[in-house]
Design a protein around this motif. Structure first.
Motif, PDB file in Angstrom:
ATOM      1  N   TRP A 708       0.840  -1.214   0.000  1.00 39.20           N
ATOM      2  CA  TRP A 708       0.000   0.000   0.000  1.00 39.20           C
ATOM      3  C   TRP A 708       0.860   1.243   0.000  1.00 39.20           C
ATOM      4  O   TRP A 708       1.911   1.303   0.668  1.00 39.20           O
ATOM      5  CB  TRP A 708      -0.906  -0.011   1.227  1.00 39.20           C
ATOM      6  CG  TRP A 708      -1.751   1.240   1.365  1.00 39.20           C
ATOM      7  CD1 TRP A 708      -2.977   1.456   0.848  1.00 39.20           C
ATOM      8  CD2 TRP A 708      -1.404   2.434   2.085  1.00 39.20           C
ATOM      9  NE1 TRP A 708      -3.433   2.704   1.185  1.00 39.20           N
ATOM     10  CE2 TRP A 708      -2.480   3.333   1.956  1.00 39.20           C
ATOM     11  CE3 TRP A 708      -0.281   2.822   2.813  1.00 39.20           C
ATOM     12  CZ2 TRP A 708      -2.477   4.594   2.520  1.00 39.20           C
ATOM     13  CZ3 TRP A 708      -0.262   4.092   3.387  1.00 39.20           C
ATOM     14  CH2 TRP A 708      -1.363   4.964   3.241  1.00 39.20           C
ATOM     15  N   ALA A 709       0.422   2.258  -0.715  1.00 39.58           N
ATOM     16  CA  ALA A 709       1.141   3.536  -0.767  1.00 39.58           C
ATOM     17  C   ALA A 709       0.188   4.677  -0.496  1.00 39.58           C
ATOM     18  O   ALA A 709      -0.972   4.655  -0.926  1.00 39.58           O
ATOM     19  CB  ALA A 709       1.803   3.708  -2.128  1.00 39.58           C
ATOM     20  N   GLY A 710       0.668   5.667   0.213  1.00 36.40           N
ATOM     21  CA  GLY A 710      -0.148   6.828   0.525  1.00 36.40           C
ATOM     22  C   GLY A 710      -0.346   7.738  -0.666  1.00 36.40           C
ATOM     23  O   GLY A 710       0.456   7.759  -1.606  1.00 36.40           O
ATOM     24  N   SER A 711      -1.462   8.478  -0.627  1.00 33.99           N
ATOM     25  CA  SER A 711      -1.787   9.468  -1.663  1.00 33.99           C
ATOM     26  C   SER A 711      -1.725   8.876  -3.062  1.00 33.99           C
ATOM     27  O   SER A 711      -1.209   9.489  -4.012  1.00 33.99           O
ATOM     28  CB  SER A 711      -0.854  10.680  -1.548  1.00 33.99           C
ATOM     29  OG  SER A 711      -0.913  11.247  -0.266  1.00 33.99           O
ATOM     30  N   THR A 712      -2.249   7.682  -3.192  1.00 34.30           N
ATOM     31  CA  THR A 712      -2.204   6.964  -4.464  1.00 34.30           C
ATOM     32  C   THR A 712      -3.618   6.634  -4.921  1.00 34.30           C
ATOM     33  O   THR A 712      -4.461   6.265  -4.117  1.00 34.30           O
ATOM     34  CB  THR A 712      -1.388   5.662  -4.319  1.00 34.30           C
ATOM     35  OG1 THR A 712      -0.058   5.985  -3.907  1.00 34.30           O
ATOM     36  CG2 THR A 712      -1.347   4.886  -5.628  1.00 34.30           C
ATOM     37  N   ALA A 713      -3.846   6.744  -6.225  1.00 38.18           N
ATOM     38  CA  ALA A 713      -5.160   6.407  -6.772  1.00 38.18           C
ATOM     39  C   ALA A 713      -5.261   4.900  -6.963  1.00 38.18           C
ATOM     40  O   ALA A 713      -4.367   4.280  -7.555  1.00 38.18           O
ATOM     41  CB  ALA A 713      -5.376   7.123  -8.094  1.00 38.18           C
ATOM     42  N   TYR A 714      -6.351   4.327  -6.449  1.00 36.04           N
ATOM     43  CA  TYR A 714      -6.604   2.896  -6.607  1.00 36.04           C
ATOM     44  C   TYR A 714      -7.962   2.702  -7.266  1.00 36.04           C
ATOM     45  O   TYR A 714      -8.887   3.504  -7.082  1.00 36.04           O
ATOM     46  CB  TYR A 714      -6.589   2.191  -5.257  1.00 36.04           C
ATOM     47  CG  TYR A 714      -5.215   2.086  -4.629  1.00 36.04           C
ATOM     48  CD1 TYR A 714      -4.332   1.097  -5.039  1.00 36.04           C
ATOM     49  CD2 TYR A 714      -4.799   2.972  -3.637  1.00 36.04           C
ATOM     50  CE1 TYR A 714      -3.057   0.983  -4.469  1.00 36.04           C
ATOM     51  CE2 TYR A 714      -3.540   2.873  -3.065  1.00 36.04           C
ATOM     52  CZ  TYR A 714      -2.675   1.875  -3.486  1.00 36.04           C
ATOM     53  OH  TYR A 714      -1.419   1.774  -2.929  1.00 36.04           O
ATOM     54  N   VAL A 715      -8.094   1.612  -8.019  1.00 37.68           N
ATOM     55  CA  VAL A 715      -9.355   1.292  -8.673  1.00 37.68           C
ATOM     56  C   VAL A 715      -9.864  -0.031  -8.118  1.00 37.68           C
ATOM     57  O   VAL A 715      -9.139  -0.775  -7.446  1.00 37.68           O
ATOM     58  CB  VAL A 715      -9.199   1.213 -10.200  1.00 37.68           C
ATOM     59  CG1 VAL A 715      -8.775   2.551 -10.766  1.00 37.68           C
ATOM     60  CG2 VAL A 715      -8.219   0.115 -10.590  1.00 37.68           C
ATOM     61  N   VAL A 716     -11.117  -0.328  -8.417  1.00 38.78           N
ATOM     62  CA  VAL A 716     -11.757  -1.534  -7.914  1.00 38.78           C
ATOM     63  C   VAL A 716     -10.957  -2.774  -8.312  1.00 38.78           C
ATOM     64  O   VAL A 716     -10.486  -2.906  -9.443  1.00 38.78           O
ATOM     65  CB  VAL A 716     -13.201  -1.631  -8.437  1.00 38.78           C
ATOM     66  CG1 VAL A 716     -13.824  -2.977  -8.076  1.00 38.78           C
ATOM     67  CG2 VAL A 716     -14.043  -0.502  -7.867  1.00 38.78           C
ATOM     68  N   ASP A 717     -10.767  -3.663  -7.358  1.00 41.64           N
ATOM     69  CA  ASP A 717     -10.059  -4.939  -7.485  1.00 41.64           C
ATOM     70  C   ASP A 717      -8.545  -4.813  -7.437  1.00 41.64           C
ATOM     71  O   ASP A 717      -7.852  -5.826  -7.566  1.00 41.64           O
ATOM     72  CB  ASP A 717     -10.485  -5.716  -8.741  1.00 41.64           C
ATOM     73  CG  ASP A 717     -11.818  -6.429  -8.550  1.00 41.64           C
ATOM     74  OD1 ASP A 717     -12.309  -6.480  -7.402  1.00 41.64           O
ATOM     75  OD2 ASP A 717     -12.378  -6.937  -9.541  1.00 41.64           O
ATOM     76  N   ASN A 718      -8.021  -3.607  -7.221  1.00 45.44           N
ATOM     77  CA  ASN A 718      -6.600  -3.523  -6.883  1.00 45.44           C
ATOM     78  C   ASN A 718      -6.375  -4.232  -5.548  1.00 45.44           C
ATOM     79  O   ASN A 718      -7.196  -4.117  -4.631  1.00 45.44           O
ATOM     80  CB  ASN A 718      -6.150  -2.069  -6.758  1.00 45.44           C
ATOM     81  CG  ASN A 718      -5.898  -1.406  -8.098  1.00 45.44           C
ATOM     82  OD1 ASN A 718      -5.786  -0.191  -8.186  1.00 45.44           O
ATOM     83  ND2 ASN A 718      -5.780  -2.180  -9.163  1.00 45.44           N
ATOM     84  N   VAL A 719      -5.284  -4.955  -5.435  1.00 44.76           N
ATOM     85  CA  VAL A 719      -4.953  -5.665  -4.208  1.00 44.76           C
ATOM     86  C   VAL A 719      -3.640  -5.108  -3.663  1.00 44.76           C
ATOM     87  O   VAL A 719      -2.674  -4.904  -4.420  1.00 44.76           O
ATOM     88  CB  VAL A 719      -4.828  -7.175  -4.447  1.00 44.76           C
ATOM     89  CG1 VAL A 719      -4.439  -7.897  -3.164  1.00 44.76           C
ATOM     90  CG2 VAL A 719      -6.135  -7.732  -4.988  1.00 44.76           C
ATOM     91  N   VAL A 720      -3.611  -4.828  -2.351  1.00 41.94           N
ATOM     92  CA  VAL A 720      -2.405  -4.291  -1.721  1.00 41.94           C
ATOM     93  C   VAL A 720      -2.105  -5.080  -0.450  1.00 41.94           C
ATOM     94  O   VAL A 720      -2.973  -5.762   0.106  1.00 41.94           O
ATOM     95  CB  VAL A 720      -2.564  -2.798  -1.368  1.00 41.94           C
ATOM     96  CG1 VAL A 720      -2.792  -1.953  -2.609  1.00 41.94           C
ATOM     97  CG2 VAL A 720      -3.682  -2.596  -0.346  1.00 41.94           C
ATOM     98  N   LYS A 721      -0.858  -4.936  -0.036  1.00 41.79           N
ATOM     99  CA  LYS A 721      -0.429  -5.480   1.247  1.00 41.79           C
ATOM    100  C   LYS A 721      -0.151  -4.313   2.186  1.00 41.79           C
ATOM    101  O   LYS A 721       0.498  -3.343   1.802  1.00 41.79           O
ATOM    102  CB  LYS A 721       0.835  -6.325   1.067  1.00 41.79           C
ATOM    103  CG  LYS A 721       1.363  -6.914   2.363  1.00 41.79           C
ATOM    104  CD  LYS A 721       2.624  -7.742   2.116  1.00 41.79           C
ATOM    105  CE  LYS A 721       3.140  -8.353   3.418  1.00 41.79           C
ATOM    106  NZ  LYS A 721       4.388  -9.140   3.193  1.00 41.79           N
ATOM    107  N   ASN A 722      -0.661  -4.405   3.407  1.00 41.75           N
ATOM    108  CA  ASN A 722      -0.383  -3.377   4.409  1.00 41.75           C
ATOM    109  C   ASN A 722      -0.070  -4.076   5.718  1.00 41.75           C
ATOM    110  O   ASN A 722      -0.934  -4.759   6.281  1.00 41.75           O
ATOM    111  CB  ASN A 722      -1.579  -2.428   4.577  1.00 41.75           C
ATOM    112  CG  ASN A 722      -1.198  -1.143   5.287  1.00 41.75           C
ATOM    113  OD1 ASN A 722      -0.107  -0.605   5.055  1.00 41.75           O
ATOM    114  ND2 ASN A 722      -2.079  -0.626   6.126  1.00 41.75           N
TER     115      ASN A 722
END
Length: 921
Positions: A708-722
């Protein structure tokens, strides 16, 4: 002088009291007193000879101060009113004691005493001083408050509240030992204030209610409530209730302002109308169309139990506001935060056009509603965030929506009643977000939807969050709901108003992360002239002893129509259809009887259909379709189907596994010739895919998941690790500058609009021994045709028979009979096996043909040969039966036989045997 005649007292003050009920009078006590007076007069007459002179006068100094009674001594020092009354009394006593001739007419003296008692001011004051004899009584509260005796009586009575003389407005007040109360008097001489309290439950009329439907009775009723004496008694009449001019809060999470007539702020209160009081809710001056105007309302208490034990009994509510320029929302009750709310024997109705609403109950516990009757009102009950709700013995007539369980509630019982409206669009019960509900034992007629069972994606976890319009963190899934013992007719319109509606319409929102409603039972339901039943999704659905006669539905919809959605991976993952039918009868439907589409499990046991397709169509009476989509497991048995049956599935539509793909729960793939179902959401590995026959096969592609990154645009079904967790984007947006998603809620806000939900990270798979299956029971009877579509013939299981052919020479023809059909039969598969290998040869080969013989005429239903594929010892080879070929249908008496012939030099087959699978119907 002559001996005086003894008096005779025959006037009944008790009779007077009974004739003048609105002006209570101590008749019994006065009769006793007058009887005592008669006795005293008798004694006086007998003794007069010893106490009078010959001229009729008393002997000098015969009466001294010491001879006076304590009461008379007290009266000597009384106030002016008392002294004046005493003078009157003394004058009459003088008439008795000084004039012997007058004593002869003691009856006249008694009449004089009665006149004294009836004298309004003087008699009241005189009697008031003698509290041990007679309670003082006054015509109005104001006159009673002006009463100023030397000694305070224990009780004071009033006939009316004020000069309007409203029946039932009088009261009995008891001295309370304080200087304040419902009535306060000032003692003569000392100036001491003495307080009195009403002895019984205060009446609204005792605070000035006119109950004439003209004057505003809300302030008087509020004043009676505020006495905190356990409730308010509402005598028979119509009470005009005008809301206050200030709105203390809004309705739930809505912007609509609440304007209430009566504020219910006290615990342990009973408002009783004894079945003859009407609260007429009208509009406040300057009303706005969006206003909500309840007659009775608590505060909007965010804590359950802020107020406790409120009972409203025997009151009618009239919502008629036809004369208002602005038609706003007249309502009877808005109750929030109550522990122990009882609504007993209430009537909600409109004496004008149909409008208004009964009761909104929110954030409450232990709610009992018994004996409610609703007539010509838009809505009856709206219940949200409550626990322990009991609604019994009800009648709803002419409504738009009778009972709306409009948000998370637990332990709800709705039993014993009747629903009838004036059209087939009215809804009886809306069941949203409910857990543990028992509903039924009622009749329906001329209504639309009997019940809708679902949950909303817009309902927050808690009432406080609901009021604040907070983001929904977790969905409140409806479960353990039973509807039973329901009968009726003229239900639903067959288009927009199905008789029952179960499950969430995904067009209204995404509930990925949570499954559909579950553990829903419909049992003992018998309806005629009824709109179709619509089931969109649900797990552990049970339909037991259901009868639908003359069902109406739109084109493409069966009388019992069940179809889950799987158009997207979220829908495939978190919708579902798991249904069990145990005894169902469908007769005279416009179209087919039962359709079950995209199930994960379907059991149809005991279905009976008769005389359907009344519009002249050809819809099947039983359809099981798209069985491969969720890897369905189906059972059909004990059915008597008059029409046709269609079973559809296509394992070839299941996609092959793809590396690095985001797979969501319930996704089906093929890999290495096997079928697998995903059990959690995650990303697949870069290579390999699932293998083996395990139930939790790991397929780990988490190495490819970005942090995961701050101030970043994400769209539906993007997967991140936090951190150590993984999240999938549900609503597109830009992430916060720092932090990122955490926790296990189904919806996690990141920044202002970005929403995540947690996922597993790596996919896990479960091996499937077959992509779908249908177990067909031996007790089924179908009078129409059974049609298998796709490759359903491969995965339907009924009966089987095996035959041993033995060794076949390379050339020559053989014929071997398999069996004779005793019932209608459909051949679904044939499998061959040998005990030795046989290589393929395009020129020199042997053919195997399975044929049906009917009246000596052969029809081939499958053919295999060794031109391109040979035999491997002890490995079965599919016989190539397609879905429902003509020769696969056998009528009683038809024979099934194997024919084998050769070409060229042929092909020898060693230890040939074959197995035929079939279903009987």
């Amino acid at each position: 002088m002559a001996t005086p005649t003894k008096p005779r007292v025959d006037y009944s003050y008790t009779g007077f009291q009974q004739e003048q009920q609105d002006f209570p009078f101590p008749g019994t006590q006065l009769d006793n007193d007058l009887a005592e007076l008669k006795r005293a007069a008798d004694d006086t007459i007998d003794a007069l000879a010893n106490v009078r002179r010959s001229d009729g006068a008393l002997p000098n100094e015969k009466v001294t101060y010491d001879s006076l009674s304590p009461q008379i001594k007290l009266l000597v020092g009384a106030d002016a009113g008392t002294v004046a009354a005493l003078a009157t009394v003394a004058a009459n006593i003088a008439d008795v004691t000084t004039t012997a001739d007058n004593i002869a007419d003691v009856t006249t003296a008694v009449d004089n005493l009665a006149a004294i008692i009836a004298a309004p001011a003087a008699a009241a004051a005189a009697v008031g001083a003698m509290t041990t004899v007679i309670d003082p009584q006054f015509s109005t509260l104001a006159i009673a408050q002006a009463y100023s005796p030397v000694v305070a009586p224990t009780y004071i009575r009033t006939a009316f509240y004020d000069t309007n003389q409203v029946a039932g407005s009088g009261g009995v007040y008891r001295k309370n030992g304080t200087t304040t109360g419902d009535l306060v008097i000032i003692l003569s001489g000392s100036g001491t204030h003495v307080g009195y309290t009403l002895t019984d439950t205060p009446k609204a009329t005792q605070k000035g209610a006119r109950k004439d439907n003209v004057n505003n009775d809300a302030p008087a009723t509020q004043a009676a409530h505020d006495l905190a004496l356990g409730g308010v008694d509402v005598p028979a009449g119509t009470y005009k209730m005008v809301p206050g001019s200030v709105s203390p809060f809004t309705l739930g999470n809505q912007p609509n302002n609440i304007y209430r007539a009566i504020a219910l702020t006290l615990s342990d209160m009973v408002i009783s109308g004894h079945g003859s009081a009407v609260f007429h809710g009208v509009s406040r001056p300057g009303v706005q169309v969006a206003d909500v105007q309840p007659v009775l309302s608590t505060d909007k208490n965010l804590v359950v139990g802020t107020v406790k034990n409120i009972t409203i009994d025997g009151v009618a509510f009239d919502s008629n506001n036809d004369g208002d320029v602005t038609n706003s929302n007249q309502r009877f009750l808005y109750a929030v935060g109550v522990d122990g709310l009882r609504l007993l024997d209430l009537i909600f109705h409109s004496s004008g056009a149909r409008r208004g609403y009964g009761a909104h109950i929110q954030n409450s516990r232990n709610v009992q509603i018994r004996g409610l009757r609703l007539d010509k009102m838009t809505g009856g009950l709206n219940i949200r965030y409550c626990e322990g709700v009991l609604i019994t013995d009800f009648v709803f007539y002419n409504f738009s929506e009778a009972i709306d369980l409009d948000g998370p509630s637990k332990s709800v019982v709705i039993r014993h009643g009747r629903f009838e409206s004036i059209n087939r669009t009215s809804q009886c019960i809306d069941i949203n977000d409910q857990v543990d509900a028992s509903i039924g034992d009622f009749t329906v007629r001329l209504v639309g939807n009997i019940a809708t069972i679902n949950y909303k994606t817009t309902t927050p976890d808690t009432y406080s969050e609901y009021v604040a319009n907070s983001l929904v963190r977790n969905f409140q899934i409806g479960k353990r709901i039973t509807l039973s013992n329901i009968t009726g007719s003229q239900v639903g319109d067959g288009v927009n108003n199905p008789s029952f509606y179960i499950g969430w319409d995904w067009a209204g929102g995404n509930h990925a992360g949570a499954g559909p409603v579950s553990d829903i039972t419909l049992e003992n339901i018998d309806l005629e002239d009824v709109g179709f039943m619509s089931v969109l999704e649900g797990t552990a659905l049970v339909f037991k002893n259901i009868t639908y006669r003359s069902a109406i539905s739109s084109a493409g919809f069966a009388a019992i129509d069940m179809r889950s959605v799987a158009a997207t991976t979220d829908q495939l993952a978190y919708s579902d259809l798991d249904v069990q039918i145990q005894g169902m009868r469908v007769e005279g439907a416009q179209r087919g009887a039962v359709k079950i589409s995209v199930p994960s499990r379907a059991v149809v046991d005991g279905l009976i259909t008769r005389d359907n397709n009344t519009l002249g169509g050809t819809d099947a009476d039983l359809i099981l379709t798209s069985l491969h989509t969720r890897g369905a497991r189906c059972v059909v048995d004990n059915c008597d189907v008059e029409g046709n049956v269609i079973i559809n599935g296509d394992s070839t539509a299941i996609a092959a596994w793809v590396a690095g793909t985001l797979y969501k729960k319930n996704s089906l793939v093929t890999n290495g010739g096997n079928f697998y179902r995903a059990t959690v959401d995650g990303v697949a590995a870069a290579a390999g895919g699932p293998a083996g026959t395990g139930t939790a096969i790991s397929d780990d592609g988490t190495a490819s998941i970005a942090t995961w990154a701050g101030s970043t645009a994400y769209v539906v079904d993007n997967v991140v690790k936090n951190g150590s967790a993984y999240y999938i984007c549900m609503t597109a947006g830009t992430s916060a500058a720092s932090g990122g998603p955490t926790g296990s809620d189904m919806r996690i806000l990141d920044g202002t609009t970005l929403v995540w939900r947690p996922i597993n990270g790596a996919v896990r798979w479960r091996y499937l021994d077959r992509p779908y299956s249908v177990m067909w029971g031996k007790k089924n009877r179908v009078r129409g045709t059974v049609t298998l579509q796709g490759d359903a013939q491969k995965y339907i299981y009924g009966e089987s028979t095996a035959a041993e052919v033995g060794d076949l020479a390379a050339t020559g023809t053989i014929n071997k009979s398999v069996f004779v059909a005793r019932r209608r039969t459909l051949i679904t598969r044939v499998s061959y096996q040998t005990t030795a290998d046989a290589t393929f040869d395009a020129v020199n080969f042997r053919s195997l043909l399975l044929r049906r013989y009917r009246a000596g005429v052969a029809t081939t239903l499958s053919t295999v040969d060794t031109t391109a594929t040979g035999f491997t010892a002890f490995i079965y080879r599919d016989g190539g039966v397609t879905a429902s070929p003509a020769g696969a249908y056998l009528e009683p008496g038809d024979t099934l036989a194997l024919t084998s012939n050769s070409a060229g030099t042929g092909k020898a087959l060693t230890g040939l045997g074959f197995t035929v699978d079939y279903i009987e119907y």
